[in-house]
Design a protein around this motif. Structure first.
Motif, mmCIF file in Angstrom:
data_model
loop_
_atom_site.group_PDB
_atom_site.id
_atom_site.type_symbol
_atom_site.label_atom_id
_atom_site.label_comp_id
_atom_site.label_asym_id
_atom_site.label_seq_id
_atom_site.Cartn_x
_atom_site.Cartn_y
_atom_site.Cartn_z
ATOM 1 N N ARG A 40 14.387 18.093 -18.575
ATOM 2 C CA ARG A 40 15.238 19.284 -18.689
ATOM 3 C C ARG A 40 14.800 20.138 -19.871
ATOM 4 O O ARG A 40 14.960 21.362 -19.850
ATOM 5 C CB ARG A 40 16.697 18.857 -18.829
ATOM 6 N N ASP A 41 14.250 19.489 -20.905
ATOM 7 C CA ASP A 41 13.803 20.252 -22.069
ATOM 8 C C ASP A 41 12.641 21.171 -21.726
ATOM 9 O O ASP A 41 12.543 22.286 -22.269
ATOM 10 C CB ASP A 41 13.410 19.302 -23.206
ATOM 11 N N PHE A 42 11.750 20.737 -20.857
ATOM 12 C CA PHE A 42 10.652 21.619 -20.454
ATOM 13 C C PHE A 42 11.195 22.842 -19.731
ATOM 14 O O PHE A 42 10.798 23.978 -20.003
ATOM 15 C CB PHE A 42 9.665 20.872 -19.565
ATOM 16 N N ALA A 43 12.121 22.628 -18.794
ATOM 17 C CA ALA A 43 12.714 23.754 -18.073
ATOM 18 C C ALA A 43 13.411 24.709 -19.028
ATOM 19 O O ALA A 43 13.289 25.944 -18.916
ATOM 20 C CB ALA A 43 13.709 23.236 -17.025
ATOM 21 N N GLU A 44 14.123 24.138 -20.004
ATOM 22 C CA GLU A 44 14.804 24.975 -20.998
ATOM 23 C C GLU A 44 13.801 25.709 -21.870
ATOM 24 O O GLU A 44 13.981 26.889 -22.197
ATOM 25 C CB GLU A 44 15.720 24.100 -21.862
ATOM 26 N N GLY A 45 12.712 25.034 -22.268
ATOM 27 C CA GLY A 45 11.704 25.681 -23.110
ATOM 28 C C GLY A 45 11.065 26.876 -22.433
ATOM 29 O O GLY A 45 10.863 27.926 -23.057
ATOM 30 N N VAL A 46 10.757 26.726 -21.151
ATOM 31 C CA VAL A 46 10.159 27.828 -20.401
ATOM 32 C C VAL A 46 11.148 28.980 -20.265
ATOM 33 O O VAL A 46 10.799 30.155 -20.475
ATOM 34 C CB VAL A 46 9.692 27.348 -19.013
ATOM 35 N N MET A 47 12.397 28.658 -19.936
ATOM 36 C CA MET A 47 13.405 29.701 -19.771
ATOM 37 C C MET A 47 13.640 30.445 -21.086
ATOM 38 O O MET A 47 13.743 31.679 -21.111
ATOM 39 C CB MET A 47 14.715 29.085 -19.282
ATOM 40 N N ALA A 48 13.685 29.688 -22.183
ATOM 41 C CA ALA A 48 13.887 30.317 -23.490
ATOM 42 C C ALA A 48 12.721 31.235 -23.846
ATOM 43 O O ALA A 48 12.913 32.324 -24.395
ATOM 44 C CB ALA A 48 14.064 29.240 -24.560
ATOM 45 N N PHE A 49 11.504 30.789 -23.528
ATOM 46 C CA PHE A 49 10.317 31.618 -23.788
ATOM 47 C C PHE A 49 10.391 32.927 -23.004
ATOM 48 O O PHE A 49 10.147 34.011 -23.542
ATOM 49 C CB PHE A 49 9.062 30.838 -23.414
ATOM 50 N N LEU A 50 10.746 32.831 -21.718
ATOM 51 C CA LEU A 50 10.816 34.028 -20.875
ATOM 52 C C LEU A 50 11.945 34.962 -21.306
ATOM 53 O O LEU A 50 11.828 36.184 -21.205
ATOM 54 C CB LEU A 50 11.001 33.623 -19.414
ATOM 55 N N GLU A 51 13.025 34.370 -21.807
ATOM 56 C CA GLU A 51 14.172 35.174 -22.235
ATOM 57 C C GLU A 51 14.091 35.577 -23.704
ATOM 58 O O GLU A 51 15.006 36.210 -24.230
ATOM 59 C CB GLU A 51 15.460 34.396 -21.970
ATOM 60 N N LYS A 52 13.004 35.176 -24.361
ATOM 61 C CA LYS A 52 12.763 35.529 -25.765
ATOM 62 C C LYS A 52 13.924 35.109 -26.673
ATOM 63 O O LYS A 52 14.462 35.893 -27.442
ATOM 64 C CB LYS A 52 12.483 37.035 -25.900
ATOM 65 N N ARG A 53 14.294 33.838 -26.571
ATOM 66 C CA ARG A 53 15.359 33.273 -27.393
ATOM 67 C C ARG A 53 14.955 31.863 -27.819
ATOM 68 O O ARG A 53 14.069 31.251 -27.213
ATOM 69 C CB ARG A 53 16.672 33.213 -26.604
ATOM 70 N N PRO A 54 15.585 31.324 -28.868
ATOM 71 C CA PRO A 54 15.283 29.953 -29.268
ATOM 72 C C PRO A 54 15.730 28.976 -28.184
ATOM 73 O O PRO A 54 16.780 29.151 -27.572
ATOM 74 C CB PRO A 54 16.103 29.757 -30.548
ATOM 75 N N ALA A 55 14.923 27.953 -27.957
ATOM 76 C CA ALA A 55 15.281 26.924 -26.982
ATOM 77 C C ALA A 55 16.376 26.020 -27.534
ATOM 78 O O ALA A 55 16.445 25.754 -28.738
ATOM 79 C CB ALA A 55 14.057 26.097 -26.627
ATOM 80 N N LYS A 56 17.246 25.545 -26.642
ATOM 81 C CA LYS A 56 18.295 24.607 -26.995
ATOM 82 C C LYS A 56 18.000 23.284 -26.294
ATOM 83 O O LYS A 56 18.468 23.025 -25.181
ATOM 84 C CB LYS A 56 19.659 25.153 -26.587
ATOM 85 N N PHE A 57 17.192 22.466 -26.952
ATOM 86 C CA PHE A 57 16.771 21.206 -26.356
ATOM 87 C C PHE A 57 17.878 20.156 -26.407
ATOM 88 O O PHE A 57 18.601 20.055 -27.399
ATOM 89 C CB PHE A 57 15.527 20.672 -27.056
ATOM 90 N N GLU A 58 17.970 19.366 -25.360
ATOM 91 C CA GLU A 58 18.971 18.304 -25.267
ATOM 92 C C GLU A 58 18.383 16.937 -25.582
ATOM 93 O O GLU A 58 19.107 15.961 -25.725
ATOM 94 C CB GLU A 58 19.563 18.267 -23.853
ATOM 95 N N GLY A 59 17.072 16.852 -25.629
ATOM 96 C CA GLY A 59 16.441 15.562 -25.877
ATOM 97 C C GLY A 59 16.255 14.747 -24.630
ATOM 98 O O GLY A 59 16.086 13.533 -24.689
ATOM 99 N N ARG A 60 16.241 15.428 -23.436
ATOM 100 C CA ARG A 60 16.047 14.699 -22.177
ATOM 101 C C ARG A 60 15.461 15.630 -21.120
ATOM 102 O O ARG A 60 15.419 16.829 -21.305
ATOM 103 C CB ARG A 60 17.361 14.115 -21.674
#
Length: 258
Positions: free
Chosen positions: A238-258
């Motif tokens: 889920r962190d990879f999906a969040e990292g990509v979304m955060a990059f595209l949305e130009k915001r800091p990623a909110k990683f959950e650790g899973r």
């Protein structure tokens, strides 16, 4: 388990383990080794980053030679196999990032326990001493494994044969540790890094540790195959999906650790 020789704190997903025998320079007796092993196992499940440090003016002076009375009667082989090895593996193989905050002298097994961590950050007044030759022993607690890999054969041999202290600044220059900070800034700097790691992509950290540790034994082909395998696992988090979304949305990623 209630601890008598260490202090364990969990805050903001960071577990801090402080060796708590400052009057003995945090030297390792049997009770401390067993408590450390318990706390490290606990931290690997409860936290997303682990900090190991010392109380008082020392990080750890190594084996308590007065533990059990006569030092000559200590069964060193049994002690290393049954007590040191489990706690070293819990640091080295910890599923979350580990930081050794070296606040003072780290000698003998104390130095090598620090070097087992993923990151070593030391106060400027700290020093590292492979003191074993002074009492007619060889470096243990992983010292003969970490040192050649960190500083090369020649420097590792000099550190072991001469048993002379190496100051924190030189240890950083040699690639033995990550960073040196002023004494009064050590706690804040370690907290900053630990908090950053505890809010990061925990699974990716575990996988990158695995990849880096195996690289020394692998051929290029083996390592490329391992990278592909581990990257596949990271890509399913889920962190990879969040990292990509955060990059595209130009915001800091909110990683959950899973």
């Amino acid at each position: 388990m209630s601890y008598q020789t260490i202090r364990y704190e969990l805050a903001d997903e960071v577990a801090t383990i402080a060796l708590g025998r400052p009057d003995k320079m945090n030297s390792l007796n049997r009770a401390m080794r067993l408590e450390l092993t318990d706390a490290l196992g606990r931290a690997g499940h409860e936290a997303r980053a682990v900090v190991l440090t010392g109380s008082g003016h020392a990080f750890c002076a190594g084996q308590d030679l007065s533990d059990g009375g006569n030092a000559a009667s200590i069964d060193l082989e049994r002690t290393l196999a049954e007590e040191y090895e489990p706690l070293l593996r819990l640091i080295y193989d910890c599923p979350v990032p580990t930081i050794a905050a070296v606040n003072g002298v780290a000698a003998g097994a104390g130095a090598n326990i620090a070097l087992a961590a993923d990151l070593v950050i030391a106060a400027r007044s700290a020093s590292f001493i492979e003191a074993f030759a002074r009492i007619g022993l060889i470096p243990d607690a992983g010292g003969t494994f970490w040192l050649p890999r960190l500083v090369g054969h020649a420097r590792a041999m000099g550190l072991c044969l001469l048993a002379e202290p190496i100051e924190a600044e030189r240890a950083a220059e040699w690639g033995m540790i990550w960073e040196v900070v002023e004494d009064d800034l050590l706690e804040a700097r370690v907290r900053q890094i630990a908090t950053r790691l505890a809010s990061g992509p925990t699974v990716a950290y575990r996988l990158m540790k695995q990849a880096l540790r195996r690289s020394a034994q692998n051929t290029l082909d083996d390592q490329l195959a391992l990278e592909a395998e581990l990257q596949g696992e990271a890509g399913r988090t889920r962190d990879f999906a969040e990292g990509v979304m955060a990059f595209l949305e130009k915001r800091p990623a909110k990683f959950e650790g899973r």
